[in-house]
Scaffold this active site. Sequence first.
Site, PDB file in Angstrom:
ATOM      1  CE  LYS A 189      -4.613   0.457   0.154  1.00  0.00           C
ATOM      2  NZ  LYS A 189      -5.556  -0.531  -0.375  1.00  0.00           N
TER       3      LYS A 189
HETATM    4  N1  GLU Z   1      -7.188  -0.260  -3.400  1.00  0.00           N
HETATM    5  C1  GLU Z   1      -7.840  -1.384  -3.509  1.00  0.00           C
HETATM    6  C2  GLU Z   1      -7.990  -2.418  -2.450  1.00  0.00           C
HETATM    7  O1  GLU Z   1      -7.727  -1.902  -1.461  1.00  0.00           O
HETATM    8  C3  GLU Z   1      -7.391  -2.161  -4.819  1.00  0.00           C
HETATM    9  C4  GLU Z   1      -5.962  -2.438  -4.998  1.00  0.00           C
HETATM   10  C5  GLU Z   1      -5.532  -2.919  -6.227  1.00  0.00           C
HETATM   11  O2  GLU Z   1      -6.311  -3.032  -7.205  1.00  0.00           O
HETATM   12  O3  GLU Z   1      -4.192  -3.313  -6.578  1.00  0.00           O
HETATM   13  O4  GLU Z   1      -8.104  -3.356  -2.451  1.00  0.00           O
END
Ligand code: GLU
Length: 428
Positions: free
Chosen positions: A118
């Site tokens: 993240k």
């Molecule tokens: N931000 C989204 C999540 O929390 C998608 C992450 C992604 O597609 O890599 O799952």
Amino acid sequence: MIESPAVSSVANAPQRDSAYQTALTQFDRAAQILNLETGLYEILRAPRRELIVNFPVKMDNGEVRRFTGYRVHHNTARGPTKGGIRYAPHVDLDEVRALAMWMTWKCAIVNIPYGGAKGGVVVDPKQLSLCELERLTRRYTTEITPFISPEGDIPAPDMGTNPQVMAWIMDTYSMHRGYSVPAVVTGKPVNIGGSAGRFEATGRGIMFTVREAYRTFSWRFENIALAVQGFGNVGSITAQTAYEMGCRVIAVSDVSGGVYNPRGLDIPRLRRFVKEHGSVSSFPDGDRITNQELLALQCDVLVPAAMENQITAANAAQVRARVVAEGANGPTTPAADEILLEHNVLVIPDILCNAGGVVVSYFEWVQSLQQLFWEEEDVTHRLERIMVRSFHDVYELALRMDLDLRTAALVLGVGRVAEATRTRGLYP
Ligand code: GLU
């Protein structure tokens, strides 16, 4: 439109740093059930790498401001790391650590070949002009370049970011390379190699999962009443999909408050209204309610799709929904989980329920690497298959081990990552 952290209850939300505490508490419970050996427990409990960057951005008025950003790789046992980037004023390292850890379990639960990551920048994107946002994004991308790549770590949208931001990330990375590298990021606009159906994926995935839960328990699905907290990408597409599936969306909310109509809101009209007026709360065809009132509404399915720590020990007893389908990451605290369980509320946990986004991100990455593109119908079909299969993987484990769905999902996710780690063995 930038995805907004869509709640007004932030002022009375509990301590912001508790997302990581929640993630660690959840992990400990799964580790105990799995009886993880000490070394593996220690490894999986900590992020693999963490990057903190402080960088300058020139503002439109000529002033230079310093911003802080993060990128955390939690685990790489099952593949390259994957996870969104959020732009929000409250982001800190612990929040990003929690979200990265949840990505690891999420990818394992839906069985796609990724570890978790993240990123975040401490900024309120709504306070920046478009040009400032672009400069901030390009500089942040440059700062985290040692951490990201199509083979190593692939960012995507999250709270406060959107396909345009992904396009700037892709362009900046590509400029440094000297050729286009579309697979370095997912959630891109379709006209530069994004996937059909990626924008809608999280909301659709949530409703596929809810529908499958209803099917599994032989509950009547038609005309069920939903309340959706948050009207960013996740909340609005969940509401739209529910509407298309013949459900009644009786309430939605965003930072400005909510709107309630027991007969069901006209979601396409509401979405047009939000495009024009910027928020849901003054929508004429319903009564105004607060975010807290929305959480306590009598309904079939409550979808917290705004941000962390919304259902807490303080308000969990007021939840009157039969099902809580977690659209946001970490919307329910461990103490609230216990209360919901006592009250017989079925919680479909975030790491299962909202995994549709990263599933279609995986499809997008595969398409970007191959330069071969799929029809939206194929994307959505495959998404549905994965969500249905994953729901059953979790549900059957829950039955077999007599666990709630969250614990079962964690046991499944952590267990798969542990197994991959054992199979790979220890270097050196
Ligand atoms: N931000 C989204 C999540 O929390 C998608 C992450 C992604 O597609 O890599 O799952």
